[in-house]
Design an enzyme around this catalytic site. Structure first.
Site, mmCIF file in Angstrom:
data_model
loop_
_atom_site.group_PDB
_atom_site.id
_atom_site.type_symbol
_atom_site.label_atom_id
_atom_site.label_comp_id
_atom_site.label_asym_id
_atom_site.label_seq_id
_atom_site.Cartn_x
_atom_site.Cartn_y
_atom_site.Cartn_z
ATOM 1 N N ARG A 139 0.821 -1.226 0.000
ATOM 2 C CA ARG A 139 0.000 0.000 0.000
ATOM 3 C C ARG A 139 0.858 1.281 0.000
ATOM 4 O O ARG A 139 0.431 2.311 0.517
ATOM 5 C CB ARG A 139 -0.938 0.045 1.228
ATOM 6 C CG ARG A 139 -1.995 -1.048 1.281
ATOM 7 C CD ARG A 139 -3.006 -0.911 0.153
ATOM 8 N NE ARG A 139 -4.195 -1.731 0.374
ATOM 9 C CZ ARG A 139 -4.295 -3.027 0.085
ATOM 10 N NH1 ARG A 139 -3.272 -3.663 -0.452
ATOM 11 N NH2 ARG A 139 -5.422 -3.679 0.309
ATOM 12 N N SER B 156 -10.943 -0.793 3.208
ATOM 13 C CA SER B 156 -10.174 -0.956 4.443
ATOM 14 C C SER B 156 -9.785 0.420 4.962
ATOM 15 O O SER B 156 -9.161 1.194 4.238
ATOM 16 C CB SER B 156 -8.882 -1.727 4.174
ATOM 17 O OG SER B 156 -9.162 -2.997 3.675
ATOM 18 N N GLU C 271 -5.185 3.580 6.302
ATOM 19 C CA GLU C 271 -4.826 3.490 4.884
ATOM 20 C C GLU C 271 -5.479 4.672 4.164
ATOM 21 O O GLU C 271 -4.975 5.167 3.165
ATOM 22 C CB GLU C 271 -5.354 2.163 4.313
ATOM 23 C CG GLU C 271 -5.017 1.994 2.848
ATOM 24 C CD GLU C 271 -5.723 0.819 2.166
ATOM 25 O OE1 GLU C 271 -5.972 -0.212 2.814
ATOM 26 O OE2 GLU C 271 -6.027 0.964 0.981
#
Ligand code: EPU
Length: 336
Positions: free
Chosen positions: A163, A236, A332
């Protein structure tokens, strides 16, 4: 080029926040973007967004929001084994995945139904079911914000990790992605070992084809993840933390059923969703912000939540996980 003033971002953030930006600029080509950046008369701060599926606005935005409407996909190189496709940053990511499946090209199918646009796939290094965008990306074309000049980054130059990319770290806000070139395979390449993917395929006893795998991935996602069109969310909310093996072994002594993924020699990735669930947050709410009842890693807007409310819930969740497991988890989602 579209230039709008006092523009609502309701349809540009999947959390469904009705915040406004002072200016909204949407360009259709690299030339338009270069010219816009070179004239330097825009109102700061400048923020480039994609599909808005990873953003949380704390309030109205006082500067200029840029959005790409660069479309199209073209084959730029081809061998007997592979095909390289250069795609406009403004294309919908899942439309591109569907296009690869239609052409019987392997590599992208596990990333089916991830919300967002092609440009963000290269910034965010999106990932799911054992595949990350970095596994497909061979080049990222950008324009430098400061100079308005184009620059190409190779995969190595993008500094990809879980990520993460150089565009989210060292070069944050400094380059705008205009096109991404992905390498797909003409011969089968499967990634079936993540979670319940293989089990679901076997349950259906259907032949292993790209269409079937795409259908199953889409079904798994739909079962767990809320549809942003119905309930505001950004997928998420937190990243899965990576911890030292020793710390993990100690945790496993207390929680024998703790799931994990290998994360390189001596490191283990622990699902934050599992920890948040174990803290009892699943299906709970603070004001109008909630923890999704089927996947605790996802925070949702229960209707009319402000960015502040979601941030308060997020920080309560972070504190619980730290208190119970001694592990720090980080969003995130980008706070704006
Ligand atoms: N789990 C629970 N309770 C929960 C949620 C998860 O016990 O409420 C457990 C699951 O049973 C499983 C483990 O935690 O054993 C992992 O769950 P899951 O497979 O759903 O994946 P995840 O680690 O929670 C990551 C990605 C997702 C991606 C899935 C599938 C991150 C931050 N998230 O989630 O990506 O779709 O794996 O590959 O890495 C996103 O980034 O927006 C996203 C949805």
């Amino acid at each position: 080029m579209k230039e709008l003033k006092d523009y609502s971002l309701l349809h540009h953030n999947t959390f469904g926040m009705n915040v406004y930006t002072a200016y909204f600029v949407e360009y259709d080509s690299v030339d338009e973007l270069c010219a816009f950046l070179k004239q330097k008369s825009y109102v700061l701060p400048l923020l480039h967004i994609g599909g808005g599926s990873n953003l949380l606005f704390s309030g109205d935005f006082k500067g200029t929001i840029l959005h790409s409407a660069i479309k199209g996909a073209e084959i730029v190189s081809e061998t007997d084994e592979t095909v390289d496709v250069r795609v406009g940053a403004g294309e919908i990511w899942d439309d591109f995945v569907a296009y690869t499946v239609q052409h019987n090209w392997y590599g992208a199918v596990n990333l089916s139904l991830i919300p967002g646009e092609v440009g963000a796939s290269a910034v965010q290094n999106i990932g799911a079911y054992g595949v990350e965008a970095k596994d497909l990306i061979i080049a990222v074309d950008t324009v430098c914000v400061a100079t308005g000049e184009p620059r190409r980054f190779s995969n190595e130059e993008c500094g990809y990790a879980y990520r993460k990319s150089i565009f989210k770290q060292e070069l944050k806000g400094k380059y705008v992605v205009t096109h991404v070139t992905y390498r797909l395979h003409k011969q089968p390449v499967w990634h079936l070992d993540y979670g319940n993917v293989r089990a679901e395929l076997e349950k259906e006893a259907c032949p292993l084809t790209l269409e079937n795998l795409r259908r199953i991935i889409i079904r798994i996602r739909k079962e767990k993840l809320p549809d942003p069109a119905k309930i505001g969310n950004a997928g998420s909310f937190f990243m899965n933390p990576v911890i030292p093996q020793k710390q993990f072994d100690a945790l496993r002594a207390t929680y024998p059923d703790i799931p994990s993924y290998p994360a390189g020699e001596g490191w283990v990735k622990v699902p934050a969703g599992w920890m948040i669930d174990r803290c009892g947050w699943k299906g709970k709410a603070l004001g109008r912000a909630g923890v999704h009842d089927r996947q605790a890693l996802v925070l949702v807007n229960l209707g009319g939540a402000t960015g502040q409310e979601v941030m308060q819930l997020a920080s309560a969740v972070v504190t619980s996980v730290k208190d119970k497991f001694g592990i720090d988890i980080y969003p995130e989602v980008n706070y704006i």
